[in-house]
Write a protein that holds these residues in place. Structure first.
Motif, PDB file in Angstrom:
ATOM      1  N   ALA A  73       0.830  -1.209   0.000  1.00 39.12           N
ATOM      2  CA  ALA A  73       0.000   0.000   0.000  1.00 39.12           C
ATOM      3  C   ALA A  73       0.863   1.258   0.000  1.00 39.12           C
ATOM      4  O   ALA A  73       0.601   2.206  -0.758  1.00 39.12           O
ATOM      5  CB  ALA A  73      -0.929  -0.009   1.205  1.00 39.12           C
ATOM      6  N   ALA A  74       1.898   1.274   0.837  1.00 37.47           N
ATOM      7  CA  ALA A  74       2.789   2.436   0.883  1.00 37.47           C
ATOM      8  C   ALA A  74       3.547   2.587  -0.433  1.00 37.47           C
ATOM      9  O   ALA A  74       3.751   3.709  -0.922  1.00 37.47           O
ATOM     10  CB  ALA A  74       3.774   2.307   2.044  1.00 37.47           C
ATOM     11  N   LEU A  75       3.949   1.470  -1.027  1.00 34.15           N
ATOM     12  CA  LEU A  75       4.646   1.513  -2.309  1.00 34.15           C
ATOM     13  C   LEU A  75       3.771   2.123  -3.391  1.00 34.15           C
ATOM     14  O   LEU A  75       4.220   2.982  -4.158  1.00 34.15           O
ATOM     15  CB  LEU A  75       5.081   0.101  -2.714  1.00 34.15           C
ATOM     16  N   VAL A  76       2.520   1.730  -3.441  1.00 32.60           N
ATOM     17  CA  VAL A  76       1.610   2.270  -4.453  1.00 32.60           C
ATOM     18  C   VAL A  76       1.380   3.759  -4.232  1.00 32.60           C
ATOM     19  O   VAL A  76       1.454   4.563  -5.171  1.00 32.60           O
ATOM     20  CB  VAL A  76       0.275   1.487  -4.443  1.00 32.60           C
ATOM     21  N   VAL A  77       1.124   4.150  -2.987  1.00 35.05           N
ATOM     22  CA  VAL A  77       0.848   5.561  -2.699  1.00 35.05           C
ATOM     23  C   VAL A  77       2.059   6.430  -3.016  1.00 35.05           C
ATOM     24  O   VAL A  77       1.949   7.463  -3.703  1.00 35.05           O
ATOM     25  CB  VAL A  77       0.413   5.738  -1.226  1.00 35.05           C
ATOM     26  N   THR A  95       4.589   5.721  -4.967  1.00 29.32           N
ATOM     27  CA  THR A  95       4.904   5.687  -6.390  1.00 29.32           C
ATOM     28  C   THR A  95       4.004   6.632  -7.179  1.00 29.32           C
ATOM     29  O   THR A  95       4.473   7.356  -8.074  1.00 29.32           O
ATOM     30  CB  THR A  95       4.770   4.255  -6.945  1.00 29.32           C
ATOM     31  N   VAL A  96       2.732   6.644  -6.838  1.00 27.17           N
ATOM     32  CA  VAL A  96       1.811   7.567  -7.526  1.00 27.17           C
ATOM     33  C   VAL A  96       2.196   9.016  -7.244  1.00 27.17           C
ATOM     34  O   VAL A  96       2.248   9.847  -8.161  1.00 27.17           O
ATOM     35  CB  VAL A  96       0.351   7.279  -7.115  1.00 27.17           C
ATOM     36  N   ILE A  97       2.483   9.326  -5.995  1.00 25.77           N
ATOM     37  CA  ILE A  97       2.873  10.695  -5.643  1.00 25.77           C
ATOM     38  C   ILE A  97       4.156  11.089  -6.354  1.00 25.77           C
ATOM     39  O   ILE A  97       4.262  12.177  -6.933  1.00 25.77           O
ATOM     40  CB  ILE A  97       3.016  10.841  -4.116  1.00 25.77           C
ATOM     41  N   GLY A 131       7.080  13.865 -10.468  1.00 20.25           N
ATOM     42  CA  GLY A 131       8.256  13.756 -11.330  1.00 20.25           C
ATOM     43  C   GLY A 131       7.958  13.861 -12.805  1.00 20.25           C
ATOM     44  O   GLY A 131       8.745  13.390 -13.621  1.00 20.25           O
ATOM     45  N   GLY A 132       6.848  14.425 -13.160  1.00 12.03           N
ATOM     46  CA  GLY A 132       6.539  14.622 -14.572  1.00 12.03           C
ATOM     47  C   GLY A 132       5.997  13.382 -15.245  1.00 12.03           C
ATOM     48  O   GLY A 132       6.263  13.151 -16.415  1.00 12.03           O
ATOM     49  N   ARG A 148      10.434   6.219 -12.998  1.00 15.82           N
ATOM     50  CA  ARG A 148      11.652   6.130 -12.173  1.00 15.82           C
ATOM     51  C   ARG A 148      11.645   7.111 -10.992  1.00 15.82           C
ATOM     52  O   ARG A 148      11.978   6.715  -9.888  1.00 15.82           O
ATOM     53  CB  ARG A 148      12.879   6.334 -13.043  1.00 15.82           C
ATOM     54  N   PRO A 149      11.300   8.388 -11.164  1.00 12.29           N
ATOM     55  CA  PRO A 149      11.220   9.257  -9.979  1.00 12.29           C
ATOM     56  C   PRO A 149      10.172   8.787  -8.978  1.00 12.29           C
ATOM     57  O   PRO A 149      10.341   8.958  -7.769  1.00 12.29           O
ATOM     58  CB  PRO A 149      10.844  10.620 -10.558  1.00 12.29           C
ATOM     59  N   GLY A 150       9.118   8.172  -9.465  1.00 12.90           N
ATOM     60  CA  GLY A 150       8.113   7.625  -8.556  1.00 12.90           C
ATOM     61  C   GLY A 150       8.655   6.491  -7.724  1.00 12.90           C
ATOM     62  O   GLY A 150       8.373   6.387  -6.519  1.00 12.90           O
ATOM     63  N   LEU A 151       9.455   5.622  -8.330  1.00 16.81           N
ATOM     64  CA  LEU A 151      10.045   4.507  -7.591  1.00 16.81           C
ATOM     65  C   LEU A 151      11.112   4.983  -6.612  1.00 16.81           C
ATOM     66  O   LEU A 151      11.258   4.428  -5.517  1.00 16.81           O
ATOM     67  CB  LEU A 151      10.609   3.473  -8.553  1.00 16.81           C
ATOM     68  N   VAL A 152      11.859   6.017  -6.988  1.00 15.78           N
ATOM     69  CA  VAL A 152      12.848   6.585  -6.060  1.00 15.78           C
ATOM     70  C   VAL A 152      12.142   7.209  -4.858  1.00 15.78           C
ATOM     71  O   VAL A 152      12.575   7.060  -3.710  1.00 15.78           O
ATOM     72  CB  VAL A 152      13.750   7.601  -6.795  1.00 15.78           C
TER      73      VAL A 152
END
Length: 117
Positions: A25-29, A31-33, A38-39, A43-47
């Motif tokens: 759940a935290a990974l999805v939230v 990553t979306v943010i 990040g445009g 990749r910026p979402g995963l970072v």
């Protein structure tokens, strides 16, 4: 002895499933943010998700350490029938320690995936 071992294994499995659900759940939230910020690139979402998972896991372990230092007078609700229905051996400290460690492990796996795959 056999029943105690079975209860510990059951509690550990339930806590690991709970931690995996929290990590996903935290990974999805995060990553979306991070993707939106990040445009709309992944990749910026995963970072961002990696950093968020590390912060959440560290805070969870910090709270667990604080619970080890305080007196045990505040854990009346962990002795309730609803808590004991799910977890027979683990208290709130053990559950938060396993979830915090699992959040940090998820961030480590994500970090490996980002830089080596």
């Amino acid at each position: 002895m056999k029943k105690l071992l079975r209860n510990v294994v059951h509690d550990l499995a339930f806590t690991l499933i709970l931690g995996a659900a929290a990590a996903i759940a935290a990974l999805v939230v995060f990553t979306v943010i991070g993707t939106v910020a990040g445009g709309f690139q992944l990749r910026p979402g995963l970072v961002t998700a990696r950093g968020g998972l590390l912060v959440l896991g560290s805070l969870c372990l910090f709270v667990c350490a604080g619970m080890l230092l305080r007196p045990k007078t505040g854990e009346k609700w962990t002795k309730s029938p609803a808590w004991r229905k799910r977890l027979q051996c683990f208290g709130l400290t053990g559950v938060s320690a396993v979830i915090g460690a699992e959040l940090i492990a998820a961030a480590s796996i994500l970090d490996y995936w980002l830089y080596f795959v």
